[in-house]
Design an enzyme around this catalytic site. Structure first.
Site, short mmCIF file in Angstrom:
data_model
loop_
_atom_site.label_atom_id
_atom_site.label_comp_id
_atom_site.label_asym_id
_atom_site.label_seq_id
_atom_site.Cartn_x
_atom_site.Cartn_y
_atom_site.Cartn_z
N SER A 22 8.63 -4.37 4.21
CA SER A 22 8.03 -3.19 3.62
C SER A 22 8.90 -2.62 2.50
O SER A 22 9.16 -3.29 1.51
CB SER A 22 7.77 -2.15 4.72
OG SER A 22 6.89 -1.15 4.26
N GLY B 154 10.13 1.99 5.45
CA GLY B 154 10.32 3.42 5.52
C GLY B 154 9.54 4.17 4.46
O GLY B 154 8.47 3.72 4.03
N ALA C 202 5.85 -8.61 3.68
CA ALA C 202 4.94 -7.72 4.43
C ALA C 202 5.14 -6.27 4.04
O ALA C 202 5.67 -5.47 4.81
CB ALA C 202 5.12 -7.90 5.93
N CYS C 203 4.69 -5.92 2.85
CA CYS C 203 4.95 -4.55 2.37
C CYS C 203 3.68 -3.84 1.90
O CYS C 203 3.71 -3.10 0.92
CB CYS C 203 6.01 -4.58 1.27
SG CYS C 203 5.70 -5.73 -0.06
N ARG C 204 2.59 -4.05 2.59
CA ARG C 204 1.38 -3.30 2.28
C ARG C 204 1.60 -1.83 2.61
O ARG C 204 2.05 -1.50 3.70
CB ARG C 204 0.20 -3.83 3.10
CG ARG C 204 -1.13 -3.11 2.79
CD ARG C 204 -2.17 -3.43 3.84
NE ARG C 204 -2.49 -4.84 3.88
CZ ARG C 204 -3.46 -5.43 3.17
NH1 ARG C 204 -4.22 -4.67 2.38
NH2 ARG C 204 -3.68 -6.71 3.25
N PRO C 205 1.30 -0.91 1.69
CA PRO C 205 1.53 0.50 1.96
C PRO C 205 0.55 1.04 2.99
O PRO C 205 -0.62 0.65 3.01
CB PRO C 205 1.33 1.17 0.60
CG PRO C 205 0.43 0.23 -0.15
CD PRO C 205 0.80 -1.15 0.31
N ILE C 206 1.02 1.92 3.87
CA ILE C 206 0.16 2.57 4.85
C ILE C 206 0.41 4.07 4.79
O ILE C 206 1.42 4.53 4.27
CB ILE C 206 0.41 2.04 6.28
CG1 ILE C 206 1.86 2.39 6.72
CG2 ILE C 206 0.18 0.54 6.37
CD1 ILE C 206 2.13 2.08 8.18
N LYS D 283 -6.48 2.88 -4.34
CA LYS D 283 -5.72 3.44 -5.46
C LYS D 283 -4.21 3.30 -5.24
O LYS D 283 -3.47 2.88 -6.13
CB LYS D 283 -6.10 4.91 -5.64
CG LYS D 283 -5.36 5.62 -6.75
CD LYS D 283 -5.80 7.08 -6.84
CE LYS D 283 -5.05 7.82 -7.94
NZ LYS D 283 -5.49 9.23 -8.04
#
Length: 449
Positions: free
Chosen positions: A104, A72, A126-130, A145
């Protein structure tokens, strides 16, 4: 052997205290259990704060939060992490039940907790920011960044809790996820438990991985703990549905279409009424608000409906919509069952009745009172000669095409509406006034002298 007088006095005092103060140990050994399911949003921040606050106020041994989330909002996640790490009781994140996930944002929350437990068949990672999703549904990756910041943030959460820093980094850089067994093996989770009872047995005697506020690293004593379940409130259930991204998106589109259809079909009012409600629910469902802000938004919409009813009477449609949204706003504002306003469940039962009653009374006030006042002010004043329109009089001098009529004992110059002749004695009706001249038409009757 005689017992010294001082010892006997102390024993008596302890006995008296045990008899008269049974409530002192009422919450000793209590463990609170709550559940958080769905997207991490501003409402989830309120839920964590409410659950942890309830455990703190009752001096619980710990609080277990059963978590199942696909992720979220990052800002909401960071607020939750801060709340957990400043909690006055140990917070155990339990990824539960089977098939659940802490993906996430859920991974950050888990790694910030005092203890991580997982059910068999669950996953974490699996928590790569998008940044979101493109128009074609593709993922919009966050720039380096932002990714670097959250990588460092997650690694620090793992480091300060003594968990696997390397694997934490791979959760982001490689989008890696692990099962409960792998999480335990690689030092991310501390416990695998089928249910809460098994969790308590295994956690008993363990030390918290991060310090508890004001207490440091605490050794847990949970083996024979009394479980206190915090049930989700009505507002939690509603918000859990509308914060689903698909549902929120559908609500937004229905709302927009309803308002557009309302403009295209003026006078019906149903499309724009339904559209406004759906649009606001969709906006609330995006998760940018907390409960209080969402409640105030609904109350503001209710006021708009009430004013619209007064200005554009719809035979109760706007009033009904206003009453419904006002009730929803009131319930969201005060919650129930441990809300931020500390409203007890008994008090909330009465409060709920009060909310509904006041909403109905306000609706009736706007439906009948204010609407009547507005209609009265809008009506054209009928004073002086304007009152004569619609009145009847008698011709006292032939109208051909002009003559005189007597109305209410007064003589008026008159003209026939169709230009025809109207003889003396005919009864006429006044249809218009032009200056000081009446425009009249025959009524078909003749008044006797």
């Amino acid at each position: 052997m005689a017992v010294p007088m001082g010892h006997r006095v102390a024993l008596m005092v302890l006995l008296v205290l045990a008899l008269v103060l049974p409530g002192v140990h009422a919450n000793e050994g209590a463990v609170y259990v709550a559940r958080v399911d769905g997207m991490i949003t501003g409402y989830t921040v309120d839920q964590f704060d409410r659950y942890i606050g309830e455990a703190e106020r009752n001096d619980a041994q710990a609080i277990i939060i059963e978590l199942n989330t696909p992720g979220g909002r990052a800002d909401a996640m960071q607020s939750i992490v801060t709340r957990i790490q400043n909690a006055g009781v140990p917070v155990i994140i339990y990824v539960h039940p089977r098939g659940a996930m802490a993906a996430s944002a859920g991974t950050y929350i888990a790694l910030s907790s005092h203890l991580i437990a997982m059910s068999p068949g669950t996953v974490i990672g699996a928590c790569r920011p998008i940044l979101g999703y493109g128009q074609n549904g593709s993922i919009v990756e966050a720039p380096p960044k932002i990714t670097n910041f959250y990588t460092t943030y997650l690694k620090e959460l793992a480091r300060t809790s003594g968990r696997n820093v390397t694997l934490a980094e791979e959760f982001i850089t490689k989008d890696r996820s692990v099962t409960a067994e792998e999480a335990l093996k690689y030092g991310v989770a501390e416990i695998i438990a089928e249910d809460v009872d098994e969790l308590l047995q295994k956690a008993d005697g363990m030390k918290t991985r991060v310090p508890v506020a004001g207490k440091g690293n605490v050794t847990l004593h949970l083996k024979d703990a009394r479980l206190v379940y915090i049930e989700p409130s009505f507002k939690d259930t509603v918000v859990n549905y509308i914060t689903d991204p698909t549902i929120a998106y559908v609500l937004l589109n229905i709302g927009i279409l309803g308002i557009i259809l309302g403009f295209l079909t003026p006078g019906w009012h149903v499309p724009e009424t339904v559209g406004a409600i759906m649009l606001v629910l969709g906006i609330i469902g995006l998760g940018y608000f907390g409960y209080s802000s969402a409640a105030l938004l609904l109350i503001a919409l209710a006021m708009i409906f009430f004013v619209a009813e007064a200005l554009t009477p719809t035979f109760g449609l706007f009033t009904t919509a206003g009453v419904v949204t006002l009730i929803l706003g009131g319930i969201m504002l005060f919650g129930g069952g441990g809300s931020p306003y500390l409203v007890r469940s008994e008090t909330y039962s009465l409060l709920r009745v009060t909310i509904v009653t006041i909403a109905i009374l306000i609706g009736l006030f706007f439906l009948f009172g204010v609407a009547a006042v507005v209609r009265a002010r809008r009506s054209r004043p009928k004073t002086g000669k304007e009152e004569l329109v619609g009145e009847t009089g008698r011709v006292v001098q032939d109208i051909d095409p002009e003559g005189f009529v007597k109305v209410h004992g007064e003589l008026w110059k008159a003209e026939s509406r169709d230009g025809g002749r109207i003889p003396v004695g005919e009864k006429v009706r006044i249809v218009e006034i032009r200056g000081l001249k009446l425009i009249v038409e025959k009524t078909g009757e003749r008044r006797e002298e």
